[in-house]
Design a protein around this motif. Structure first.
Motif, PDB file in Angstrom:
ATOM      1  N   LYS A 108       0.847  -1.207   0.000  1.00  0.00           N
ATOM      2  CA  LYS A 108       0.000   0.000   0.000  1.00  0.00           C
ATOM      3  C   LYS A 108       0.881   1.255   0.000  1.00  0.00           C
ATOM      4  CE  LYS A 108      -1.192   1.668   3.769  1.00  0.00           C
ATOM      5  NZ  LYS A 108      -0.394   2.664   4.498  1.00  0.00           N
ATOM      6  N   ASN A 109       1.967   1.211   0.794  1.00  0.00           N
ATOM      7  CA  ASN A 109       2.872   2.371   0.830  1.00  0.00           C
ATOM      8  C   ASN A 109       3.559   2.586  -0.512  1.00  0.00           C
ATOM      9  OD1 ASN A 109       2.176   2.633   3.492  1.00  0.00           O
ATOM     10  ND2 ASN A 109       4.092   1.821   4.309  1.00  0.00           N
ATOM     11  N   MET A 110       3.884   1.465  -1.177  1.00  0.00           N
ATOM     12  CA  MET A 110       4.519   1.585  -2.498  1.00  0.00           C
ATOM     13  C   MET A 110       3.563   2.223  -3.498  1.00  0.00           C
ATOM     14  SD  MET A 110       6.665  -1.605  -3.768  1.00  0.00           S
ATOM     15  CE  MET A 110       6.642  -1.122  -5.478  1.00  0.00           C
ATOM     16  N   PHE A 111       2.311   1.760  -3.449  1.00  0.00           N
ATOM     17  CA  PHE A 111       1.286   2.324  -4.347  1.00  0.00           C
ATOM     18  C   PHE A 111       1.177   3.831  -4.082  1.00  0.00           C
ATOM     19  CE2 PHE A 111      -3.513   2.818  -5.043  1.00  0.00           C
ATOM     20  CZ  PHE A 111      -3.397   2.968  -6.410  1.00  0.00           C
ATOM     21  N   GLY A 112       1.105   4.210  -2.799  1.00  0.00           N
ATOM     22  CA  GLY A 112       0.990   5.629  -2.436  1.00  0.00           C
ATOM     23  C   GLY A 112       2.202   6.429  -2.891  1.00  0.00           C
ATOM     24  N   MET A 113       3.392   5.841  -2.698  1.00  0.00           N
ATOM     25  CA  MET A 113       4.616   6.552  -3.055  1.00  0.00           C
ATOM     26  C   MET A 113       4.674   6.770  -4.572  1.00  0.00           C
ATOM     27  SD  MET A 113       8.063   5.742  -4.124  1.00  0.00           S
ATOM     28  CE  MET A 113       8.388   4.051  -3.688  1.00  0.00           C
ATOM     29  N   LEU A 114       4.328   5.720  -5.347  1.00  0.00           N
ATOM     30  CA  LEU A 114       4.369   5.850  -6.809  1.00  0.00           C
ATOM     31  C   LEU A 114       3.302   6.822  -7.304  1.00  0.00           C
ATOM     32  CD1 LEU A 114       5.052   2.143  -7.830  1.00  0.00           C
ATOM     33  CD2 LEU A 114       6.619   4.070  -8.022  1.00  0.00           C
ATOM     34  N   LEU A 115       2.142   6.838  -6.633  1.00  0.00           N
ATOM     35  CA  LEU A 115       1.109   7.812  -7.011  1.00  0.00           C
ATOM     36  C   LEU A 115       1.642   9.231  -6.804  1.00  0.00           C
ATOM     37  CD1 LEU A 115      -2.146   6.320  -5.416  1.00  0.00           C
ATOM     38  CD2 LEU A 115      -1.820   6.801  -7.845  1.00  0.00           C
ATOM     39  N   SER A 116       2.277   9.465  -5.643  1.00  0.00           N
ATOM     40  CA  SER A 116       2.826  10.804  -5.364  1.00  0.00           C
ATOM     41  C   SER A 116       3.861  11.171  -6.419  1.00  0.00           C
ATOM     42  CB  SER A 116       3.509  10.853  -3.992  1.00  0.00           C
ATOM     43  OG  SER A 116       2.628  10.475  -3.005  1.00  0.00           O
ATOM     44  N   CYS A 117       4.709  10.183  -6.772  1.00  0.00           N
ATOM     45  CA  CYS A 117       5.733  10.429  -7.793  1.00  0.00           C
ATOM     46  C   CYS A 117       5.105  10.830  -9.122  1.00  0.00           C
ATOM     47  CB  CYS A 117       6.566   9.181  -8.043  1.00  0.00           C
ATOM     48  SG  CYS A 117       7.668   8.769  -6.715  1.00  0.00           S
ATOM     49  N   HIS A 118       3.889  10.373  -9.361  1.00  0.00           N
ATOM     50  CA  HIS A 118       3.224  10.681 -10.628  1.00  0.00           C
ATOM     51  C   HIS A 118       2.236  11.833 -10.471  1.00  0.00           C
ATOM     52  CE1 HIS A 118       5.145   6.986 -11.805  1.00  0.00           C
ATOM     53  NE2 HIS A 118       4.907   7.330 -13.054  1.00  0.00           N
ATOM     54  N   GLY A 119       2.416  12.627  -9.445  1.00  0.00           N
ATOM     55  CA  GLY A 119       1.662  13.872  -9.322  1.00  0.00           C
ATOM     56  C   GLY A 119       0.291  13.760  -8.670  1.00  0.00           C
ATOM     57  N   PHE A 120      -0.030  12.607  -8.085  1.00  0.00           N
ATOM     58  CA  PHE A 120      -1.329  12.492  -7.410  1.00  0.00           C
ATOM     59  C   PHE A 120      -1.212  12.989  -5.971  1.00  0.00           C
ATOM     60  CE2 PHE A 120      -1.876   9.511 -10.855  1.00  0.00           C
ATOM     61  CZ  PHE A 120      -3.217   9.608 -11.165  1.00  0.00           C
ATOM     62  N   GLU A 121      -2.303  13.537  -5.467  1.00  0.00           N
ATOM     63  CA  GLU A 121      -2.374  13.825  -4.038  1.00  0.00           C
ATOM     64  C   GLU A 121      -2.857  12.540  -3.370  1.00  0.00           C
ATOM     65  OE1 GLU A 121      -5.035  16.300  -0.827  1.00  0.00           O
ATOM     66  OE2 GLU A 121      -5.302  16.731  -2.960  1.00  0.00           O
ATOM     67  N   VAL A 122      -2.124  12.095  -2.349  1.00  0.00           N
ATOM     68  CA  VAL A 122      -2.480  10.823  -1.707  1.00  0.00           C
ATOM     69  C   VAL A 122      -2.902  11.061  -0.264  1.00  0.00           C
ATOM     70  CG1 VAL A 122      -1.620   8.535  -1.040  1.00  0.00           C
ATOM     71  CG2 VAL A 122      -0.825   9.582  -3.162  1.00  0.00           C
ATOM     72  N   ILE A 123      -4.068  10.554   0.084  1.00  0.00           N
ATOM     73  CA  ILE A 123      -4.493  10.592   1.479  1.00  0.00           C
ATOM     74  C   ILE A 123      -4.431   9.156   1.974  1.00  0.00           C
ATOM     75  CG2 ILE A 123      -6.352  11.179   3.085  1.00  0.00           C
ATOM     76  CD1 ILE A 123      -7.364  13.054   0.775  1.00  0.00           C
ATOM     77  N   ASP A 124      -3.497   8.909   2.901  1.00  0.00           N
ATOM     78  CA  ASP A 124      -3.247   7.536   3.358  1.00  0.00           C
ATOM     79  C   ASP A 124      -3.809   7.353   4.768  1.00  0.00           C
ATOM     80  OD1 ASP A 124      -2.260   5.086   4.160  1.00  0.00           O
ATOM     81  OD2 ASP A 124      -0.245   5.426   3.337  1.00  0.00           O
ATOM     82  N   LEU A 125      -4.774   6.454   4.886  1.00  0.00           N
ATOM     83  CA  LEU A 125      -5.417   6.237   6.190  1.00  0.00           C
ATOM     84  C   LEU A 125      -4.668   5.218   7.042  1.00  0.00           C
ATOM     85  CD1 LEU A 125      -9.181   6.224   5.133  1.00  0.00           C
ATOM     86  CD2 LEU A 125      -7.751   8.112   5.892  1.00  0.00           C
TER      87      LEU A 125
END
Ligand code: B12
Length: 217
Positions: A108-125
């Motif tokens: 899940k953290n990897m998914f969040g990190m890669l999303l951030s790298c691709h310009g997404f805002e990530v809200i991680d619960l």
């Protein structure tokens, strides 16, 4: 050591929990310009083997913990390069979390990190997120996409419950967002069972799907 030998070695070294050698090899390969995502993928193969050894009783929970720590360190080494290679404008908001009863968070953290790298805002619960907390956060933050992670069999029931709660609450508040699931043992059959819109086998495929869904690719 030739590159191809090194490539075959990494899953084996992770499976054998050879922390120092894994980190040394990963650093060497990053310095040599190898694709950080490929390196992470190979380490993931090793993690799968750790899981199998645990099932066979060859490893105990300590082995799982150790492999998790090694993987976390590998991602930490690769992260600066990943960030450097990608980046971009904010293209959407994604709410992510690991469902109730499950504390696995590396994927899940990897998914969040890669999303951030691709310009997404990530809200991680975080992990072990109860369905009502997921739903309340979705109403509060109005994400474009929701991503649920779960690695243990018991997660499938809580995923189903979470998705049902999310959909009920979203309908009440006239919100719509696609729901993506991921994590070790999930597949398209599980997606169907839990009622998600999509299942993705790995974090990068998840990012590509988010880009596609938001028309940003
Ligand atoms: C490391 C590990 C742990 C660590 C986790 C540390 C952490 N911070 O996450 C610790 C030690 C805490 C742990 C605990 C347990 N674990 Co464990 N663990 C693992 C192990 C070895 C690796 C998991 C991992 O991190 N893999 C690497 C990541 C990168 O892979 P991933 O999570 O699948 O993520 C990838 C994709 O799936 C995707 N992804 C993930 N989430 C999402 C979400 C979205 C939306 C998208 C798009 C993509 C995506 O992106 C990632 C990269 O591509 C697995 C074995 C395995 N094969 O998975 C067992 C495994 C998952 N654990 C297992 C078990 C049994 C347990 C325990 C019950 C053990 C115990 N007796 O206490 C507890 C569970 C506690 C709980 N309630 O959650 C079993 C589950 C079996 C089952 N059928 O339920 C497994 C499969 C091992 C096995 N073969 O028996 N574990």
């Amino acid at each position: 050591m030739s590159k191809s030998t090194a490539k075959n070695l990494l899953p084996q070294l992770v499976a054998d929990l050879e922390e120092d050698t894994v980190l040394e090899l990963v650093q060497q390969r990053l310095d040599a310009g190898d694709d950080p995502l490929q390196i992470i993928k190979e380490c993931n193969e090793g993690m799968r083997e750790v899981g199998l050894r645990y099932e066979k009783g060859e490893y105990f929970v300590a082995g799982l913990i150790m492999s998790g720590e090694i993987f976390r360190e590998v991602v930490e080494l690769a992260q600066p390069l990943l960030v450097q290679r990608t980046g971009g404008k904010v293209s959407g908001r994604v709410l992510v979390g690991t469902v109730s009863g499950d504390i696995h968070d590396i994927g899940k953290n990897m998914f969040g990190m890669l999303l951030s790298c691709h310009g997404f805002e990530v809200i991680d619960l975080g992990v072990d997120v109860p369905p009502d907390v997921f739903a309340a956060k979705a109403i509060e933050t109005e994400p474009d996409i929701v991503g649920l992670s779960g690695l243990i069999t018991a997660s499938f029931e809580t995923m189903k419950e979470t998705i049902s709660t999310l959909r009920d609450e979203a309908q009440k508040h006239k919100l719509t967002f696609p729901i993506i699931i991921g994590g070790g043992m999930s597949d398209d059959q599980i997606r169907h069972y839990v009622g998600a819109d999509y299942w993705m086998p790995d974090a990068m495929a998840g990012v590509r799907l988010c880009e596609e869904l938001l028309g940003n690719h």
